[in-house]
Design an enzyme around this catalytic site. Structure first.
Site, PDB file in Angstrom:
ATOM      1  N   ILE A   1       0.825  -1.075   0.098  1.00  0.00           N
ATOM      2  CA  ILE A   1       0.168  -0.143  -0.063  1.00  0.00           C
ATOM      3  C   ILE A   1       0.839   1.171   0.064  1.00  0.00           C
ATOM      4  O   ILE A   1       0.483   2.221  -0.499  1.00  0.00           O
ATOM      5  CB  ILE A   1      -0.949   0.050   1.382  1.00  0.00           C
ATOM      6  CG1 ILE A   1      -2.076   1.048   0.912  1.00  0.00           C
ATOM      7  CG2 ILE A   1      -0.484   0.208   2.569  1.00  0.00           C
ATOM      8  CD1 ILE A   1      -3.270   0.562   1.975  1.00  0.00           C
TER       9      ILE A   1
ATOM     10  N   ASN B   1      -2.623   2.121  15.485  1.00  0.00           N
ATOM     11  CA  ASN B   1      -3.091   1.880  16.844  1.00  0.00           C
ATOM     12  C   ASN B   1      -3.770   3.223  17.621  1.00  0.00           C
ATOM     13  O   ASN B   1      -3.616   4.149  16.924  1.00  0.00           O
ATOM     14  CB  ASN B   1      -1.852   0.915  17.672  1.00  0.00           C
ATOM     15  CG  ASN B   1      -0.630   1.962  17.793  1.00  0.00           C
ATOM     16  OD1 ASN B   1      -0.878   3.287  18.025  1.00  0.00           O
ATOM     17  ND2 ASN B   1       0.477   1.470  16.978  1.00  0.00           N
TER      18      ASN B   1
ATOM     19  N   ASP C   1       1.186  -0.741   9.378  1.00  0.00           N
ATOM     20  CA  ASP C   1       1.442   0.710  10.144  1.00  0.00           C
ATOM     21  C   ASP C   1       3.053   1.272  10.124  1.00  0.00           C
ATOM     22  O   ASP C   1       3.504   2.146   9.660  1.00  0.00           O
ATOM     23  CB  ASP C   1       1.141   0.594  11.732  1.00  0.00           C
ATOM     24  CG  ASP C   1       0.835   1.923  12.303  1.00  0.00           C
ATOM     25  OD1 ASP C   1       1.083   2.903  11.818  1.00  0.00           O
ATOM     26  OD2 ASP C   1       0.623   1.643  13.614  1.00  0.00           O
TER      27      ASP C   1
ATOM     28  N   GLY D   1      -4.077  -8.466  10.758  1.00  0.00           N
ATOM     29  CA  GLY D   1      -2.979  -9.075  10.843  1.00  0.00           C
ATOM     30  C   GLY D   1      -2.931  -9.148  12.389  1.00  0.00           C
ATOM     31  O   GLY D   1      -3.157 -10.110  13.095  1.00  0.00           O
TER      32      GLY D   1
ATOM     33  N   TYR E   1      -3.960  -8.081  14.904  1.00  0.00           N
ATOM     34  CA  TYR E   1      -5.206  -7.562  15.806  1.00  0.00           C
ATOM     35  C   TYR E   1      -6.218  -8.756  15.622  1.00  0.00           C
ATOM     36  O   TYR E   1      -7.067  -9.014  16.404  1.00  0.00           O
ATOM     37  CB  TYR E   1      -5.953  -6.573  15.375  1.00  0.00           C
ATOM     38  CG  TYR E   1      -5.477  -5.001  15.946  1.00  0.00           C
ATOM     39  CD1 TYR E   1      -4.202  -4.933  16.793  1.00  0.00           C
ATOM     40  CD2 TYR E   1      -6.153  -3.779  15.910  1.00  0.00           C
ATOM     41  CE1 TYR E   1      -3.724  -3.867  17.238  1.00  0.00           C
ATOM     42  CE2 TYR E   1      -5.559  -2.555  16.305  1.00  0.00           C
ATOM     43  CZ  TYR E   1      -4.308  -2.858  17.105  1.00  0.00           C
ATOM     44  OH  TYR E   1      -3.784  -1.543  17.699  1.00  0.00           O
TER      45      TYR E   1
HETATM   46  P1  ADP Z   1      -3.991  -4.812  12.445  1.00  0.00           P
HETATM   47  O1  ADP Z   1      -3.067  -4.383  13.579  1.00  0.00           O
HETATM   48  O2  ADP Z   1      -4.978  -3.957  12.063  1.00  0.00           O
HETATM   49  O3  ADP Z   1      -4.066  -6.139  12.328  1.00  0.00           O
HETATM   50  P2  ADP Z   1      -1.604  -5.202  10.651  1.00  0.00           P
HETATM   51  O4  ADP Z   1      -0.676  -4.162  10.073  1.00  0.00           O
HETATM   52  O5  ADP Z   1      -0.968  -6.357  11.651  1.00  0.00           O
HETATM   53  O6  ADP Z   1      -2.903  -4.685  11.058  1.00  0.00           O
HETATM   54  O7  ADP Z   1      -2.218  -6.142   9.467  1.00  0.00           O
HETATM   55  C1  ADP Z   1      -3.160  -5.709   8.544  1.00  0.00           C
HETATM   56  C2  ADP Z   1      -3.214  -6.296   7.215  1.00  0.00           C
HETATM   57  O8  ADP Z   1      -1.951  -5.397   6.503  1.00  0.00           O
HETATM   58  C3  ADP Z   1      -2.646  -7.721   7.164  1.00  0.00           C
HETATM   59  O9  ADP Z   1      -3.369  -8.499   6.322  1.00  0.00           O
HETATM   60  C4  ADP Z   1      -1.271  -7.428   6.599  1.00  0.00           C
HETATM   61  O10 ADP Z   1      -0.721  -8.703   5.935  1.00  0.00           O
HETATM   62  C5  ADP Z   1      -1.318  -6.351   5.834  1.00  0.00           C
HETATM   63  N1  ADP Z   1       0.061  -5.640   5.456  1.00  0.00           N
HETATM   64  C6  ADP Z   1       1.224  -5.514   6.254  1.00  0.00           C
HETATM   65  N2  ADP Z   1       2.213  -4.675   5.484  1.00  0.00           N
HETATM   66  C7  ADP Z   1       1.472  -4.132   4.368  1.00  0.00           C
HETATM   67  C8  ADP Z   1       1.681  -3.456   3.307  1.00  0.00           C
HETATM   68  N3  ADP Z   1       2.843  -2.776   3.054  1.00  0.00           N
HETATM   69  N4  ADP Z   1       0.782  -3.013   2.333  1.00  0.00           N
HETATM   70  C9  ADP Z   1      -0.605  -3.820   2.219  1.00  0.00           C
HETATM   71  N5  ADP Z   1      -0.732  -4.394   3.507  1.00  0.00           N
HETATM   72  C10 ADP Z   1       0.078  -4.831   4.510  1.00  0.00           C
END
Ligand code: ADP
Length: 178
Positions: free
Chosen positions: A13, A26, A36, A121, A123
């Site tokens: 993203i 968060n 994040d 992810g 959470y």
């Molecule tokens: P949360 O704490 O809301 O669960 P996470 O970042 O741990 O957030 O995960 C949310 C989703 O984002 C997961 O499916 C993870 O694989 C995905 N993710 C991690 N890095 C990226 C990125 N660079 N671009 C898009 N999605 C990502």
């Protein structure tokens, strides 16, 4: 019915060119792991400095900042719920996250946005369930907000993309949900 303004892609993203990208943040808006961390690394330290001026953001809500060094000029930080088994209001909090993002886009005159899969992810929200909420809310927003020109959901793995694709087909009425 399908809407060509909605697209599901596999990717990172932080590389998306859109008016805004959404961060799965968060409550402290302090940066972290997962998407994040990736967004803060790509945006540079100015993003954290700006987040520090905003205070806390409760689950279900969202805050907007600049994009700093990202290709997108705005980041919308949405705080998803931590999955606790489903009986703690997770579904409505997750839906509220998506609605908060679209409300901010309307207030700021933004037409395009990219979402990650919020809460699925660290959470722990089961992705099939989360994809139903995400895509239901996105489709509802596309219907009520004609100013939206493109909504992209960026999935980080082929497996996650497949879940979202199957959910979308089910919502469009052609297949049973995953
Ligand atoms: P949360 O704490 O809301 O669960 P996470 O970042 O741990 O957030 O995960 C949310 C989703 O984002 C997961 O499916 C993870 O694989 C995905 N993710 C991690 N890095 C990226 C990125 N660079 N671009 C898009 N999605 C990502």
């Amino acid at each position: 019915m399908s809407d060509e303004r909605l697209e599901l892609v596999r990717g990172d993203i932080t590389r998306i060119q859109a008016d805004s990208i959404v961060n799965a943040a968060n409550s402290a808006l302090s940066g972290g792991g997962g998407v994040d961390g990736a967004i803060h690394r790509a945006a540079g330290p100015g993003l954290l400095a700006e987040c520090r001026t905003l205070g806390r953001c409760p689950p279900g809500q969202a805050r907007i900042t600049g994009g700093h060094n990202l290709p997108a000029p705005h980041v919308i930080h949405a705080v998803g719920p931590v999955w606790q088994g489903g009986g703690s209001g997770e579904e409505s909090l997750l839906a509220h996250c998506y609605r908060s993002v679209f409300a901010l886009m309307e207030q700021h005159g933004l037409h395009t946005v990219a979402f990650p899969s919020i809460s699925t992810g660290a959470y722990g929200y089961p992705i099939a369930r989360a994809s139903r909420i995400a895509l239901r809310e996105i489709r509802a927003a596309l219907q009520r907000q004609p100013s939206l020109r493109r909504v992209t959901v960026v999935l980080f793995s082929d497996q996650d993309l497949d879940v979202y694709q199957r959910t979308l087909k089910a919502l469009e009425g052609s297949e049973p949900p995953p």
